[in-house]
Design a protein around this motif. Structure first.
Motif, mmCIF file in Angstrom:
data_model
loop_
_atom_site.group_PDB
_atom_site.id
_atom_site.type_symbol
_atom_site.label_atom_id
_atom_site.label_comp_id
_atom_site.label_asym_id
_atom_site.label_seq_id
_atom_site.Cartn_x
_atom_site.Cartn_y
_atom_site.Cartn_z
ATOM 1 N N ARG A 37 0.858 -1.189 0.000
ATOM 2 C CA ARG A 37 0.000 0.000 0.000
ATOM 3 C C ARG A 37 0.893 1.238 0.000
ATOM 4 N N ASP A 38 0.550 2.214 -0.796
ATOM 5 C CA ASP A 38 1.365 3.417 -0.944
ATOM 6 C C ASP A 38 1.037 4.427 0.153
ATOM 7 N N TYR A 39 2.023 4.782 0.937
ATOM 8 C CA TYR A 39 1.871 5.822 1.947
ATOM 9 C C TYR A 39 2.690 7.052 1.586
ATOM 10 N N GLY A 40 3.173 7.117 0.362
ATOM 11 C CA GLY A 40 3.943 8.271 -0.087
ATOM 12 C C GLY A 40 5.415 8.115 0.225
ATOM 13 N N ARG A 41 6.231 8.722 -0.590
ATOM 14 C CA ARG A 41 7.679 8.698 -0.392
ATOM 15 C C ARG A 41 8.122 10.103 -0.011
ATOM 16 N N GLY A 42 8.510 10.281 1.212
ATOM 17 C CA GLY A 42 8.948 11.592 1.676
ATOM 18 C C GLY A 42 7.827 12.381 2.336
ATOM 19 N N PHE A 43 8.224 13.417 3.043
ATOM 20 C CA PHE A 43 7.297 14.203 3.864
ATOM 21 C C PHE A 43 6.159 14.815 3.052
ATOM 22 N N TRP A 44 6.474 15.561 1.988
ATOM 23 C CA TRP A 44 5.441 16.285 1.251
ATOM 24 C C TRP A 44 4.491 15.344 0.532
ATOM 25 N N SER A 45 4.975 14.255 -0.021
ATOM 26 C CA SER A 45 4.073 13.324 -0.695
ATOM 27 C C SER A 45 3.154 12.639 0.319
ATOM 28 N N GLN A 46 3.641 12.398 1.528
ATOM 29 C CA GLN A 46 2.796 11.815 2.566
ATOM 30 C C GLN A 46 1.701 12.789 2.982
ATOM 31 N N GLN A 47 2.046 14.087 3.083
ATOM 32 C CA GLN A 47 1.043 15.093 3.452
ATOM 33 C C GLN A 47 -0.024 15.194 2.369
ATOM 34 N N TRP A 48 0.397 15.212 1.100
ATOM 35 C CA TRP A 48 -0.538 15.311 -0.010
ATOM 36 C C TRP A 48 -1.448 14.091 -0.077
ATOM 37 N N LEU A 49 -0.882 12.907 0.099
ATOM 38 C CA LEU A 49 -1.666 11.679 0.080
ATOM 39 C C LEU A 49 -2.700 11.687 1.200
ATOM 40 N N GLY A 50 -2.307 12.166 2.389
ATOM 41 C CA GLY A 50 -3.245 12.269 3.515
ATOM 42 C C GLY A 50 -4.414 13.190 3.201
ATOM 43 N N LEU A 51 -4.137 14.327 2.566
ATOM 44 C CA LEU A 51 -5.203 15.261 2.192
ATOM 45 C C LEU A 51 -6.130 14.648 1.140
ATOM 46 N N LYS A 52 -5.553 13.927 0.174
ATOM 47 C CA LYS A 52 -6.378 13.282 -0.851
ATOM 48 C C LYS A 52 -7.304 12.231 -0.228
ATOM 49 N N ARG A 53 -6.819 11.516 0.765
ATOM 50 C CA ARG A 53 -7.637 10.484 1.416
ATOM 51 C C ARG A 53 -8.664 11.101 2.373
ATOM 52 N N LEU A 54 -8.351 12.278 2.899
ATOM 53 C CA LEU A 54 -9.255 12.954 3.833
ATOM 54 C C LEU A 54 -10.420 13.594 3.106
ATOM 55 N N ALA A 55 -10.182 14.137 1.920
ATOM 56 C CA ALA A 55 -11.218 14.887 1.186
ATOM 57 C C ALA A 55 -12.518 14.093 1.002
ATOM 58 N N PRO A 56 -12.480 12.858 0.524
ATOM 59 C CA PRO A 56 -13.748 12.131 0.346
ATOM 60 C C PRO A 56 -14.504 11.926 1.655
#
Length: 132
Positions: free
Chosen positions: A109-128
């Motif tokens: 499962r992809d949790y992002g590579r690096g700090f900024w990609s992890q933050q962006w992925l979290g926001l994308k998952r939070l929006a729905p």
């Protein structure tokens, strides 16, 4: 704010409170750093090191552990390992196991590579979740 009230009740001056908070936050950030560092046999029992804290976050060993002697995990101490020693949850083994979330390794499962990609992925998952 509530901690500041407790600090004043026990006699900690406001300037000292700010210094204490800054030092403890710095120490906690250091302890969570991805470093293969330990403080030696004596130091490990006085202050939580990155190695000590890493075992808490280790897959299958840390808070996932099971069994009678594990107390459902190890190394819960934030600044001082003394509570873990007292309650029998301290693990001073010098090991550096993989950390993270189990499905990240087992199911890729992809949790992002690096700090900024992890933050962006979290926001994308939070929006729905917030748009329901």
């Amino acid at each position: 704010a509530e901690y500041m009230g407790v600090a004043q009740v026990i006699g900690v001056a406001p300037g000292q409170f700010i210094a204490i908070v800054a030092l403890t936050q710095l120490s906690e950030s250091f302890q969570h750093a991805n470093l293969r560092l330990w403080f030696g046999r004596v130091g490990e029992r006085l202050w939580v090191s990155p190695r000590f804290r890493r075992l808490h976050h280790s897959i299958g060993i840390g808070h996932e552990a099971s069994g009678r002697s594990s107390a459902r995990g190890h190394n819960f101490g934030v600044l001082l390992p003394w509570w873990d020693v007292l309650f029998g949850t301290a693990n001073f083994e010098q090991r550096y196991d993989p950390t993270g979330i189990r499905d990240q390794l087992e199911q890729s499962r992809d949790y992002g590579r690096g700090f900024w990609s992890q933050q962006w992925l979290g926001l994308k998952r939070l929006a729905p979740c917030t748009l329901r």
